[in-house]
Write a protein that holds these residues in place. Structure first.
Motif, PDB file in Angstrom:
ATOM      1  N   TRP A 724       0.809  -1.223   0.000  1.00 51.86           N
ATOM      2  CA  TRP A 724       0.000   0.000   0.000  1.00 51.86           C
ATOM      3  C   TRP A 724       0.838   1.267   0.000  1.00 51.86           C
ATOM      4  CZ3 TRP A 724      -4.714   0.151  -1.609  1.00 51.86           C
ATOM      5  CH2 TRP A 724      -5.527  -0.973  -1.493  1.00 51.86           C
ATOM      6  N   THR A 725       2.129   1.189   0.301  1.00 52.54           N
ATOM      7  CA  THR A 725       2.958   2.396   0.241  1.00 52.54           C
ATOM      8  C   THR A 725       3.109   2.904  -1.184  1.00 52.54           C
ATOM      9  OG1 THR A 725       5.012   1.119   0.070  1.00 52.54           O
ATOM     10  CG2 THR A 725       4.283   1.736   2.289  1.00 52.54           C
ATOM     11  N   SER A 726       2.798   2.051  -2.175  1.00 51.56           N
ATOM     12  CA  SER A 726       2.919   2.454  -3.578  1.00 51.56           C
ATOM     13  C   SER A 726       1.614   2.971  -4.155  1.00 51.56           C
ATOM     14  CB  SER A 726       3.407   1.267  -4.427  1.00 51.56           C
ATOM     15  OG  SER A 726       4.745   0.967  -4.121  1.00 51.56           O
ATOM     16  N   TYR A 727       0.512   2.883  -3.406  1.00 51.47           N
ATOM     17  CA  TYR A 727      -0.754   3.354  -3.952  1.00 51.47           C
ATOM     18  C   TYR A 727      -0.884   4.856  -3.732  1.00 51.47           C
ATOM     19  CZ  TYR A 727      -5.438   2.914  -5.811  1.00 51.47           C
ATOM     20  OH  TYR A 727      -6.548   3.046  -6.606  1.00 51.47           O
ATOM     21  N   ASN A 728      -1.989   5.447  -4.220  1.00 50.53           N
ATOM     22  CA  ASN A 728      -2.092   6.903  -4.199  1.00 50.53           C
ATOM     23  C   ASN A 728      -2.370   7.443  -2.795  1.00 50.53           C
ATOM     24  OD1 ASN A 728      -4.939   6.995  -3.632  1.00 50.53           O
ATOM     25  ND2 ASN A 728      -5.387   6.667  -5.784  1.00 50.53           N
ATOM     26  N   HIS A 729      -2.162   8.733  -2.649  1.00 54.03           N
ATOM     27  CA  HIS A 729      -2.322   9.363  -1.331  1.00 54.03           C
ATOM     28  C   HIS A 729      -3.798   9.498  -0.952  1.00 54.03           C
ATOM     29  CE1 HIS A 729      -1.415  12.160   1.988  1.00 54.03           C
ATOM     30  NE2 HIS A 729      -2.544  12.735   1.628  1.00 54.03           N
ATOM     31  N   GLY A 730      -4.629   9.976  -1.887  1.00 53.18           N
ATOM     32  CA  GLY A 730      -6.014  10.302  -1.553  1.00 53.18           C
ATOM     33  C   GLY A 730      -6.791   9.137  -0.987  1.00 53.18           C
ATOM     34  N   TYR A 731      -6.640   7.959  -1.583  1.00 48.45           N
ATOM     35  CA  TYR A 731      -7.382   6.780  -1.124  1.00 48.45           C
ATOM     36  C   TYR A 731      -6.715   6.172   0.113  1.00 48.45           C
ATOM     37  CZ  TYR A 731      -9.576   2.137  -1.288  1.00 48.45           C
ATOM     38  OH  TYR A 731     -10.255   0.997  -0.976  1.00 48.45           O
ATOM     39  N   THR A 732      -5.421   5.956   0.018  1.00 51.60           N
ATOM     40  CA  THR A 732      -4.734   5.152   1.027  1.00 51.60           C
ATOM     41  C   THR A 732      -4.587   5.866   2.359  1.00 51.60           C
ATOM     42  OG1 THR A 732      -3.433   4.347  -0.856  1.00 51.60           O
ATOM     43  CG2 THR A 732      -2.774   3.603   1.333  1.00 51.60           C
ATOM     44  N   SER A 733      -4.278   7.166   2.326  1.00 48.29           N
ATOM     45  CA  SER A 733      -4.036   7.877   3.588  1.00 48.29           C
ATOM     46  C   SER A 733      -5.291   7.958   4.443  1.00 48.29           C
ATOM     47  CB  SER A 733      -3.495   9.280   3.310  1.00 48.29           C
ATOM     48  OG  SER A 733      -4.450  10.053   2.608  1.00 48.29           O
ATOM     49  N   ASN A 734      -6.469   7.907   3.813  1.00 47.62           N
ATOM     50  CA  ASN A 734      -7.707   7.883   4.590  1.00 47.62           C
ATOM     51  C   ASN A 734      -7.768   6.665   5.495  1.00 47.62           C
ATOM     52  OD1 ASN A 734      -8.707  10.195   3.386  1.00 47.62           O
ATOM     53  ND2 ASN A 734      -9.768   9.083   1.791  1.00 47.62           N
ATOM     54  N   ILE A 735      -7.360   5.522   4.964  1.00 42.23           N
ATOM     55  CA  ILE A 735      -7.556   4.254   5.660  1.00 42.23           C
ATOM     56  C   ILE A 735      -6.363   3.880   6.524  1.00 42.23           C
ATOM     57  CG2 ILE A 735      -8.156   1.819   5.321  1.00 42.23           C
ATOM     58  CD1 ILE A 735      -9.206   2.647   2.522  1.00 42.23           C
ATOM     59  N   LEU A 736      -5.146   4.161   6.028  1.00 41.59           N
ATOM     60  CA  LEU A 736      -3.928   3.724   6.734  1.00 41.59           C
ATOM     61  C   LEU A 736      -3.085   4.896   7.231  1.00 41.59           C
ATOM     62  CD1 LEU A 736      -2.780   0.837   4.332  1.00 41.59           C
ATOM     63  CD2 LEU A 736      -4.186   0.663   6.392  1.00 41.59           C
ATOM     64  N   ASN A 737      -3.593   6.113   7.132  1.00 47.24           N
ATOM     65  CA  ASN A 737      -2.803   7.305   7.438  1.00 47.24           C
ATOM     66  C   ASN A 737      -1.646   7.376   6.448  1.00 47.24           C
ATOM     67  OD1 ASN A 737      -4.524   8.061   9.684  1.00 47.24           O
ATOM     68  ND2 ASN A 737      -3.630   6.303  10.751  1.00 47.24           N
ATOM     69  N   THR A 738      -0.436   7.679   6.862  1.00 45.64           N
ATOM     70  CA  THR A 738       0.693   7.713   5.931  1.00 45.64           C
ATOM     71  C   THR A 738       1.829   6.858   6.480  1.00 45.64           C
ATOM     72  OG1 THR A 738       1.776   9.621   6.962  1.00 45.64           O
ATOM     73  CG2 THR A 738       0.105  10.078   5.274  1.00 45.64           C
ATOM     74  N   PRO A 739       2.726   6.381   5.621  1.00 39.80           N
ATOM     75  CA  PRO A 739       3.864   5.597   6.122  1.00 39.80           C
ATOM     76  C   PRO A 739       4.718   6.361   7.124  1.00 39.80           C
ATOM     77  CG  PRO A 739       3.656   5.353   3.748  1.00 39.80           C
ATOM     78  CD  PRO A 739       2.703   6.442   4.150  1.00 39.80           C
ATOM     79  N   GLU A 740       4.754   7.680   6.994  1.00 44.78           N
ATOM     80  CA  GLU A 740       5.529   8.490   7.935  1.00 44.78           C
ATOM     81  C   GLU A 740       4.937   8.412   9.339  1.00 44.78           C
ATOM     82  OE1 GLU A 740       7.117  13.082   8.190  1.00 44.78           O
ATOM     83  OE2 GLU A 740       5.056  12.735   7.527  1.00 44.78           O
ATOM     84  N   ASP A 741       3.599   8.495   9.440  1.00 46.05           N
ATOM     85  CA  ASP A 741       2.936   8.497  10.739  1.00 46.05           C
ATOM     86  C   ASP A 741       2.588   7.109  11.248  1.00 46.05           C
ATOM     87  OD1 ASP A 741       2.762  11.309  11.287  1.00 46.05           O
ATOM     88  OD2 ASP A 741       1.225  11.454   9.736  1.00 46.05           O
ATOM     89  N   ASP A 742       2.321   6.182  10.342  1.00 47.63           N
ATOM     90  CA  ASP A 742       1.715   4.911  10.762  1.00 47.63           C
ATOM     91  C   ASP A 742       2.283   3.718   9.991  1.00 47.63           C
ATOM     92  OD1 ASP A 742       0.067   3.212  12.123  1.00 47.63           O
ATOM     93  OD2 ASP A 742      -1.823   4.012  11.352  1.00 47.63           O
ATOM     94  N   PRO A 743       3.600   3.478  10.075  1.00 49.02           N
ATOM     95  CA  PRO A 743       4.160   2.323   9.360  1.00 49.02           C
ATOM     96  C   PRO A 743       3.563   0.996   9.811  1.00 49.02           C
ATOM     97  CG  PRO A 743       5.760   3.262  10.904  1.00 49.02           C
ATOM     98  CD  PRO A 743       4.634   4.226  10.812  1.00 49.02           C
ATOM     99  N   ILE A 744       3.095   0.919  11.057  1.00 49.74           N
ATOM    100  CA  ILE A 744       2.469  -0.326  11.535  1.00 49.74           C
ATOM    101  C   ILE A 744       1.283  -0.701  10.656  1.00 49.74           C
ATOM    102  CG2 ILE A 744       1.090  -1.309  13.415  1.00 49.74           C
ATOM    103  CD1 ILE A 744       2.891   0.148  15.390  1.00 49.74           C
ATOM    104  N   ALA A 745       0.430   0.291  10.351  1.00 54.35           N
ATOM    105  CA  ALA A 745      -0.771   0.032   9.556  1.00 54.35           C
ATOM    106  C   ALA A 745      -0.402  -0.467   8.168  1.00 54.35           C
ATOM    107  CB  ALA A 745      -1.623   1.292   9.464  1.00 54.35           C
ATOM    108  N   PHE A 746       0.625   0.116   7.557  1.00 53.84           N
ATOM    109  CA  PHE A 746       1.019  -0.288   6.208  1.00 53.84           C
ATOM    110  C   PHE A 746       1.619  -1.692   6.191  1.00 53.84           C
ATOM    111  CE2 PHE A 746       0.326   4.123   5.482  1.00 53.84           C
ATOM    112  CZ  PHE A 746       0.024   4.237   4.132  1.00 53.84           C
TER     113      PHE A 746
END
Length: 826
Positions: A724-746
């Motif tokens: 999921w780190t390779s998918y787009n920001h708009g969709y993914t950050s809603n569900i998993l936040n961002t890799p910077e803030d939430d690597p556990i989720a990714f």
């Protein structure tokens, strides 16, 4: 009747809910009567005129879909409320023609001639205040139509693109070219520039602090000082001339270099303007390219594609109120919005810090906020404006008005979601005859409609366990029409709510899937209606509840109608993890008696894409090829199940957000429940079940086979997401936040981290020019499987295909491989 109006012959539960006097409250009570662990089955009728002797083949169902139907699209009402327009694809040709049809005439109507397109193509026309004229743009030019006579006057005839055409209060017409707004006096054809928005520094102002040597330069060299003085004199002279001469446009505003206008809307009286600007960023990530190997030049074409969520950009905008009367410019700050500085990710960051042995200290800090799409709505009196904004982290949505005297936002509504705000329920606007807002919100757990007087309390106009979409307010503000799934999650009818009493009444009772447009005179609905086995057609119906719908178009082919398609049943599969069941389409042949009934069968689970998508509804599916493939599988002795797992659309907020910070776990749990239901209720051998799906369905195919390797005997993942780190920001950050803030989720949501769990045969089908899910997702996963020394996987690549396949030969190849996989291993 060849085209039945009623989509489903359904259970007593649905019959009870379909009563014409249903209100939102009674619908909610009816829905609650379905017990949590009861498998509710809704049967849909088999297609009429079907020839059971016909054999469904892959070659046929994966061929160019023109043979199925060329269903009407982009449909809308004509000005007279007696005519409809729609587009229809040409046979064997991607071009769509515009058709015009009288609602009283037989046949599918006539194609609109090229010479008349500027008259007919007025789908987004705006009505003048007195209702006598409409205004619209066609191919970048502005037109005014007098409704009584049908006369059309073209106001602009330029190579520029005019947008945002609107009637002004004084009768003039305004429009926008680039970042300049104009007013056009239709009576004398005078055009006046209203305002020019410049993304440069203010002339004569300081763009930045001068360096030491620059300051000294002015002291040491007279020529530099002279040039600076002359520039200032010229600027002052130009300002004096503009201020004191009415023949020169004066309203020019500067927002600084390296900025871009993201949104700007003029008030109806042209005295005010709301402008949103953001930094103008250049493409900076050269790694985000997509090589196209099959080109007319035979050279590799490296196309630039979207950013990844791992390229973390905290996007924000500045919002300005422009007073055009006094030529004043005011920045509207966000600090009056409740929660504008909350650390909404504090718990997430604490968990991720703790894993690294660190401690996170929460602190308040202004969040990055921006306007939502179409987020500026002026009241027709120009005294009020409503602005819809969201935080970059998408956990808050605000609707605010503006105090023009204080030049600040006044919060009218805040919706906070611990997971993320749903992008589907953000419609909002003003009542025409009062300073009252209406908006959709998911705050009750389901997307519902609310009304709120300015600075007053909100009133729920709808309530219940259903979702409201497609709002249309009547001209007198008394009612709203809307689409909703009140009587069953998979049946979407059209309803009308009375604003004063909040009473909801059904307008249609067609079953299946229904979308609509209200006629200009508000007497009729134009309806797009479909069922599980019938592609969309257009119907017209009087708004009176008892009126009978009349079919307008017949575009489905006789060949398609004669095929023995399997109509899926809608089953509410009991869940072992939630009180609500999992609505699923089940394709199965009629049960047989005798010795063969004792033999356990084989089954396939189809996993829909998009995540937030509903496929177990009673209308025509966007997965029409899969529908036909599933009918073919039934002919081959398979049972097929297609589940609306948690994260799917149509079932409320909690169902949608169950995957927050852990995609792939709740959905796979639901898939396991589906497999158990098949073995317990459909006479299926647990060792003869396969799985396949594309995009999000490809992701879930991987997650199920990697994390629950004993559930499926074989699977095919199409255009898959592996990381999921390779998918787009708009969709993914809603569900998993961002890799910077939430690597556990990714990490716990990405299949590539679980690839060692593969034990059963896996087919990976990967399009190479996919700018949605990059081909790299498949490449990296294949390399990971190679390094893990996995043997039982294969990869098929499709060099010319995007995310959604286009070429029939590619569709056929892909599904031949999928079918071979199931035939071999099931």
């Amino acid at each position: 009747m060849k085209y039945p109006l009623i989509a489903a012959s359904i259970s007593v539960f649905l019959t009870a809910c379909a009563a014409n006097d249903m209100t939102s409250e009674s619908a909610s009570q009816a829905s609650s009567e379905v017990t949590a662990k009861q498998a509710v089955i809704v049967e849909t009728p088999q297609p009429e005129n079907a020839d059971a002797s016909k054999v469904i083949t892959l070659e046929k169902i994966m061929s160019d879909p023109d043979w199925i139907a060329r269903s009407p699209t982009n449909w809308y009402w004509g000005d007279d409320s007696q005519t409809v327009f729609y587009k229809q694809k040409r046979v064997g040709n991607p071009i769509k023609d515009l058709y015009k049809k009288s609602i009283d005439a037989e046949g599918n109507g006539a194609k609109v001639a090229y010479k008349d397109m500027h008259i007919a193509d007025d789908v987004n026309a705006l009505l003048s205040k007195d209702g006598s004229q409409e205004l619209y743009t066609f191919k970048g030019n502005v037109f005014v139509k007098t409704l009584a006579s049908g006369e059309v006057k073209q106001l602009t005839y330029t190579s520029a693109v005019e947008t945002q055409a609107m009637f002004l209060t004084d009768g003039r017409v305004a429009y926008r070219i680039g970042d300049v707004f104009y007013a056009h006096d239709v009576a004398n054809n005078q055009i006046r520039e209203l305002v020019n928005l410049k993304m440069t520094d203010t002339p004569g102002g300081k763009s930045s602090e001068p360096t030491y040597i620059a300051s000294e330069q002015e002291k040491l060299i007279k020529f530099v000082a002279l040039q600076k003085r002359n520039a200032a004199l010229k600027s002052t002279e130009d300002k004096n001339l503009r201020d004191q001469n009415d023949s020169i446009a004066t309203a020019t505003f500067y927002f600084g270099a390296n900025k871009r206008v993201t949104n700007a809307v003029l008030s109806p009286d042209a005295t005010k303007l709301i402008v949103a600007v953001a930094k103008s960023e250049k493409w900076s990530n050269a790694g985000d390219i997509m090589p196209n190997y099959i080109t007319d030049s035979a050279m590799i074409d490296p196309q630039q594609v979207r950013r990844r969520v791992s390229d973390n950009r905290k996007y924000s905008e500045q919002v300005y109120y422009i007073d055009l009367v006094n030529e004043a410019q005011y920045l509207l700050t966000y600090d009056s919005l409740p929660g504008f500085d909350e650390d909404v990710l504090a718990d997430v960051r604490k968990e991720n810090y703790a894993r690294e042995g660190k401690e996170y200290t929460s602190k308040k800090s202004p969040r990055n906020i921006h306007l939502m799409y179409n987020g500026i709505k002026w009241h027709n009196n120009s005294n009020q404006v409503a602005i819809e904004m969201e935080a970059w982290d998408n956990k808050d949505r605000w609707i605010a008005s503006v105090d023009f005297e204080k030049a600040q936002f006044v919060s009218q509504h805040r919706y906070h979601d611990e997971a993320w705000v749903n992008w589907n329920f953000n419609d909002f606007g003003w009542f025409d005859n009062s300073e009252t807002l209406y908006y959709l919100s998911e705050e009750s757990g389901y997307g519902q409609l609310y009304a709120k007087e300015l600075n007053g309390n909100a009133k729920a106009l709808t309530a219940g366990k259903f979702e409201v979409r497609q709002l249309t307010k009547t001209k007198d503000d008394s009612s709203f029409y809307f689409q909703a799934n009140i009587k069953h999650p998979g049946i979407y009818e059209i309803y009308k709510v009375d604003v004063a009493t909040a009473t909801v009444n059904p307008v249609t009772d067609l079953g299946g899937m229904n979308s609509y447009a209200l006629s200009p005179d508000e007497s009729k609905l134009l309806i797009e209606h479909s069922t599980t086995t019938m592609p969309p057609e257009l119907f017209v119906k009087d708004v009176a509840i008892e009126a009978t719908p009349v079919q307008l178009t017949r575009t489905v082919s006789e060949e398609f109608l004669s095929m023995p398609w399997t109509a899926p049943s809608i089953v509410e599969v009991p869940s072992s993890h939630t009180e609500d069941g999992i609505y699923s389409r089940v394709y199965q042949a009629a049960p047989v008696d005798g010795p063969s009934a004792a033999v356990q069968g084989k089954a396939v689970m189809f996993v829909h894409g998009a995540g937030y998508l509903q496929n177990s509804h009673m209308g025509w599916s966007g997965y029409f090829r899969e529908f036909m493939f599933h009918s073919m599988l039934v002919q081959k002795g398979y049972t097929v199940i297609d589940m609306d797992y948690r994260a799917s659309k149509g079932y409320g907020r909690d169902w949608r957000t169950a995957i927050y910070r852990h995609m792939g776990k709740p959905e796979v749990e639901d898939m396991v429940d589906g497999v158990n239901w098949l073995t317990e209720n459909a006479n299926i051998d647990k060792n003869r079940i396969g799985v396949y799906g594309g995009s999000y369905g490809g992701f879930l195919t991987l997650m199920s086979m990697f994390t629950e390797p004993d559930v499926f005997e074989a699977g095919s993942a199409l255009r898959l997401v592996s990381d999921w780190t390779s998918y787009n920001h708009g969709y993914t950050s809603n569900i998993l936040n961002t890799p910077e803030d939430d690597p556990i989720a990714f990490e716990r949501s990405s299949p590539i981290y679980f690839a060692e769990g593969l034990q059963k045969p896996l087919l990976i089908n990967a399009p190479m020019v996919d700018d949605n899910v990059f081909f790299q997702d498949s490449v990296r996963l294949v390399q990971r499987l190679i390094e893990l020394e996995k043997e039982d996987f294969e990869t098929a690549i499709y060099p010319v295909e995007p995310h959604g396949f286009v070429q029939p030969s590619s569709w056929l190849d892909e599904y031949r491989r999928i079918f071979k996989l199931f035939e071999t291993h099931l």
